[in-house]
Enzyme design. Structure first.
Site, PDB file in Angstrom:
ATOM      1  N   ARG A  26       0.841  -1.193   0.000  1.00 55.72           N
ATOM      2  CA  ARG A  26       0.000   0.000   0.000  1.00 55.72           C
ATOM      3  C   ARG A  26       0.882   1.252   0.000  1.00 55.72           C
ATOM      4  NH1 ARG A  26      -5.191   1.622   0.640  1.00 55.72           N
ATOM      5  NH2 ARG A  26      -5.809   3.046   2.290  1.00 55.72           N
ATOM      6  N   THR A  78     -11.133   0.920  -7.743  1.00 52.36           N
ATOM      7  CA  THR A  78     -10.372  -0.208  -7.179  1.00 52.36           C
ATOM      8  C   THR A  78     -10.712  -1.508  -7.904  1.00 52.36           C
ATOM      9  OG1 THR A  78     -10.396   0.944  -5.072  1.00 52.36           O
ATOM     10  CG2 THR A  78      -9.748  -1.349  -4.974  1.00 52.36           C
ATOM     11  N   THR A  95      -5.384  -0.693  -6.086  1.00 52.68           N
ATOM     12  CA  THR A  95      -6.169   0.521  -6.316  1.00 52.68           C
ATOM     13  C   THR A  95      -5.293   1.740  -6.562  1.00 52.68           C
ATOM     14  OG1 THR A  95      -7.940   1.874  -5.333  1.00 52.68           O
ATOM     15  CG2 THR A  95      -6.248   1.114  -3.828  1.00 52.68           C
ATOM     16  N   ASN A 138      -7.135   4.327  -5.604  1.00 54.20           N
ATOM     17  CA  ASN A 138      -8.191   4.931  -4.788  1.00 54.20           C
ATOM     18  C   ASN A 138      -9.322   5.426  -5.686  1.00 54.20           C
ATOM     19  OD1 ASN A 138      -9.425   5.357  -2.377  1.00 54.20           O
ATOM     20  ND2 ASN A 138      -8.487   7.321  -1.981  1.00 54.20           N
ATOM     21  N   ASP A 146      -7.538   8.528   2.353  1.00 54.39           N
ATOM     22  CA  ASP A 146      -7.970   7.515   3.333  1.00 54.39           C
ATOM     23  C   ASP A 146      -7.534   7.856   4.762  1.00 54.39           C
ATOM     24  OD1 ASP A 146      -9.364   6.071   1.519  1.00 54.39           O
ATOM     25  OD2 ASP A 146      -8.005   4.360   1.439  1.00 54.39           O
ATOM     26  N   SER A 176      -6.902   1.190   5.394  1.00 54.04           N
ATOM     27  CA  SER A 176      -7.596   0.651   4.223  1.00 54.04           C
ATOM     28  C   SER A 176      -8.744  -0.246   4.661  1.00 54.04           C
ATOM     29  CB  SER A 176      -6.605  -0.162   3.395  1.00 54.04           C
ATOM     30  OG  SER A 176      -7.266  -0.840   2.359  1.00 54.04           O
ATOM     31  N   SER A 177      -9.622  -0.548   3.708  1.00 53.72           N
ATOM     32  CA  SER A 177     -10.659  -1.556   3.928  1.00 53.72           C
ATOM     33  C   SER A 177     -10.443  -2.777   3.048  1.00 53.72           C
ATOM     34  CB  SER A 177     -12.030  -0.968   3.598  1.00 53.72           C
ATOM     35  OG  SER A 177     -12.297   0.109   4.435  1.00 53.72           O
ATOM     36  N   GLY A 179     -14.625   0.548  -1.224  1.00 61.42           N
ATOM     37  CA  GLY A 179     -14.384   1.364  -0.036  1.00 61.42           C
ATOM     38  C   GLY A 179     -14.683   0.554   1.223  1.00 61.42           C
TER      39      GLY A 179
HETATM   40  N1  GLU Z   1      -8.763   3.345  -0.775  1.00 58.18           N
HETATM   41  C1  GLU Z   1      -9.658   2.255  -0.555  1.00 58.18           C
HETATM   42  C2  GLU Z   1      -9.198   1.395   0.598  1.00 58.18           C
HETATM   43  O1  GLU Z   1      -8.039   1.131   0.705  1.00 58.18           O
HETATM   44  C3  GLU Z   1      -9.646   1.432  -1.770  1.00 58.18           C
HETATM   45  C4  GLU Z   1     -10.680   0.433  -1.735  1.00 58.18           C
HETATM   46  C5  GLU Z   1     -11.839   0.848  -2.554  1.00 58.18           C
HETATM   47  O2  GLU Z   1     -12.017   1.999  -2.739  1.00 58.18           O
HETATM   48  O3  GLU Z   1     -12.574   0.011  -3.064  1.00 58.18           O
HETATM   49  O4  GLU Z   1      -9.986   0.977   1.392  1.00 58.18           O
END
Ligand code: GLU
Length: 613
Positions: free
Chosen positions: A149, A432, A450, A452, A474, A493-494, A515
């Site tokens: 990341r 993503t 991603t 983002n 984020d 992150s998610s 997200g």
């Molecule tokens: N920036 C988001 C994360 O790391 C990317 C994931 C997404 O947007 O689907 O959670």
């Protein structure tokens, strides 16, 4: 796959209707910029020459992704295999991955090829300027997590964006400084991460992996409805950040236009970037001519990058988080993702209820999902950040005892209203990408990567064909939160690339973009597989709800009106969206069937396609 005459004829019709043909024959979808007003200044399409045989080239072969109206088809995304299956967000990337395996590469070789191919075919969602996570199982049963990341540049501080504080003491960024331009960009990890995986777990050379992608970049990929719409919706931004427009818009008589559905998008600069990486490895990207171009591009738009930031980028290899759900072992993303931890918290809560006896997507089941989401997402917002910088109660969040305590708070008939507000922006992601690769020896790779938001920061690197991320968005703005900005820190992150095992043997590999709703989608897919014994495509197609830290259930409208009425009677605020909605994620996944068949599924909410052999 065998190409039938009727399919060839259909594809030609599609290409003539929506592709490079004269405007008079274009569909309304192709003529009208869709979505928000940012596309309003797109110039009307000018008359161009009719398609030649060369222009009619399609990289989709006989796979019919969209109809003559430019609407995505909902079937034909799945594929079974006995040796290997690749499922990704683009047909072309899955095909390159499958061919790598057919040439003798392992699942990691294929995944690395898919990762670089997506930077070409899906540049709106991921690429060299972004980052990601890989959850990996090798055939000897070991599991690894590769964190590539983005990291904050060393000069980043919580007050680098202008912001204001509201009456509740919450800080808000003014404008889009955290989402576009130089100060939204984190130090990218994709190149380091994918090459680390190749060097340590792959079997092939960089040249073997990258050559087919370099050829495809020169030949071009098919512009899908998803990509064309993103180009149209971001048209003004792509013009404003003109280096991006030079790459991602076409030019006719000196005027820039978004690509239409079905057209061919070539990226010779991306081919050049991959040739440099093929010849010189990570050094050219982090220390050489590409690093210099990245620093100059980001700082031209107000960024804080230095050559030291680039040279100091490090991939982290750590233990995945591990837990169980009804006897299945879940192997997923640890911090700096909140994903694996919060998925386990949700599943641990749900384990206290008899979901297998409930009908899938019944009101009683959706009520429990919604309650579990509210409890777990509240913890996510309160406690999670980069554990190198802050203390995070990880054991507690994933403990079965803690989950039992939370489960005891759930009223089976009444929705909990009183939940803390979270950040609604985190739910707006339609970007993503996730890909999964599995083989019959038990090598499994799950990658979510991603830039983002769509086209990331919009800042492109001229000469190299890719856009930089806006992962700094984020972070939260206030200085005293676990997820506040600090130089070198990784934003929370998610992303949740996940492997599921049963009795130590492979059961499934999955993940999704979306997200923070990545977490709720992954939990629902695991429940579909474990609680309702669904096949992979069935589990992906099933309508979903979104996970929130508020008393709202946003759902796809294939969930029946009766179920919605029952949920409302329990006190849930139900927000129906559409039958199929892109913002509900894009799960590309593989399940291992009992007879050893690999059952690949891909998400019809976007452009996903599984291929197996
Ligand atoms: N920036 C988001 C994360 O790391 C990317 C994931 C997404 O947007 O689907 O959670």
């Amino acid at each position: 796959m065998k190409m039938t005459k009727s399919i060839i004829a259909f594809m030609l019709v599609v290409l003539l209707l929506v592709g490079c043909a004269a405007p008079a024959t274009q569909t309304p979808a192709a003529q009208e910029p869709v979505g928000d007003s940012t596309a309003s200044n797109a110039p009307a399409e000018e008359k161009t020459d009719a398609s030649t045989a060369e222009e009619a080239y399609t990289s989709l072969d006989d796979f019919v992704l969209f109809d003559a109206e430019g609407v995505l088809t909902k079937t034909g995304r799945d594929a079974k295999g006995t040796t290997g299956v690749v499922s990704s967000g683009k047909y072309e990337a899955s095909k390159i991955g499958k061919e790598i395996m057919e040439k003798g590469g392992n699942a990691v070789d294929a995944a690395v090829a898919v990762g670089f191919a997506l930077g070409l075919a899906e540049p709106n969602s991921s690429g060299l300027g972004g980052g990601g996570f890989m959850t990996l199982r090798t055939e000897d049963g070991q599991t690894f997590f590769i964190d590539f990341r983005e990291r904050a540049p060393m000069a980043a501080t919580p007050d680098m964006w202008q912001s204001y504080t509201d009456a509740d003491g919450k800080s808000h960024v003014i404008g889009d400084q955290n989402k576009e331009g130089g100060k939204s960009v984190g130090i990218p990890g994709n190149v380091a991460g994918l090459l680390y995986a190749l060097d340590n777990y792959g079997t092939m050379s960089r040249a073997e992996i990258l050559t087919p992608i370099i050829e495809l970049a020169k030949k071009g990929v098919t512009v899908t409805p998803t990509l064309s719409n993103d180009m149209k919706n971001n048209y003004d931004k792509l013009l404003l950040y003109s280096e991006s427009g030079d790459i991602f818009l076409k030019e006719i008589d000196g005027i820039k236009y978004p690509y239409e559905i079905g057209e061919n998008f070539k990226n010779p600069e991306y081919a050049k970037a991959l040739e440099l990486i093929m010849d010189q490895g990570t050094d050219v990207f982090y220390k050489g001519e590409m690093a210099e171009a990245i620093v100059a591009s980001v700082n031209k738009y107000g960024g804080l990058f230095t050559m030291e930031d680039m040279a100091n980028y490090q991939v982290e290899v750590v233990e995945p988080v591990k837990g169980t759900y009804r006897g299945y072992e879940i192997v997923s993303s640890p911090t700096p993702s909140s994903g694996g931890t919060i998925v386990l918290e949700i599943l641990n809560i749900l384990e206290n209820f008899d979901l297998p006896s409930m009908a899938d997507n019944s009101a009683e089941e959706l009520h429990l999902f919604s309650e579990a989401f509210k409890l777990a997402y509240a913890d996510r917002g309160q406690y999670m950040g980069d554990p190198k910088f802050v203390e995070v109660p990880l054991k507690g969040l994933m403990s079965k005892k803690y989950a039992k305590k939370l489960a005891d708070k759930i009223d089976l008939k009444v929705s909990t209203e009183n939940v803390l507000p979270d950040d609604p922006w985190m739910f707006e992601h339609e970007d993503t990408t996730h890909y999964s690769v599995a083989d019959n020896k038990g090598n499994i790779v799950a990658v979510t990567q991603t830039v983002n938001y769509i086209f990331g920061s919009k800042v492109a690197v001229p000469g190299y064909g890719f856009v930089m991320n806006d992962e700094m968005a984020d972070f939260v703005t206030q200085p005293d939160h676990p997820n506040s900005i600090a130089g070198g820190k990784t934003p929370l992150s998610s992303m949740t690339p996940t492997i599921v095992l049963k009795d130590g043997k492979p059961f499934a590999v999955l993940g999704t973009p979306g997200g923070t709703t990545i977490i709720s989608t992954v939990a629902q897919i695991i429940s579909n597989l474990v609680d309702h014994d669904m096949g992979m495509q069935e589990a992906i197609d099933a309508p979903r709800i979104k996970g929130y830290n508020k008393n709202t259930i946003t759902l796809e409208t294939r969930i029946s009106a009766d179920v919605i009425a029952e949920l409302e009677a329990m006190g849930h605020v139900v927000k129906p969206s559409e039958e199929w909605n892109r913002s509900f994620g894009s799960v590309n996944a593989v399940k291992y069937l009992e007879d050893g068949t690999l059952d690949g599924g891909a998400d019809p909410r976007r452009d996903g396609k599984a291929l197996g052999y």
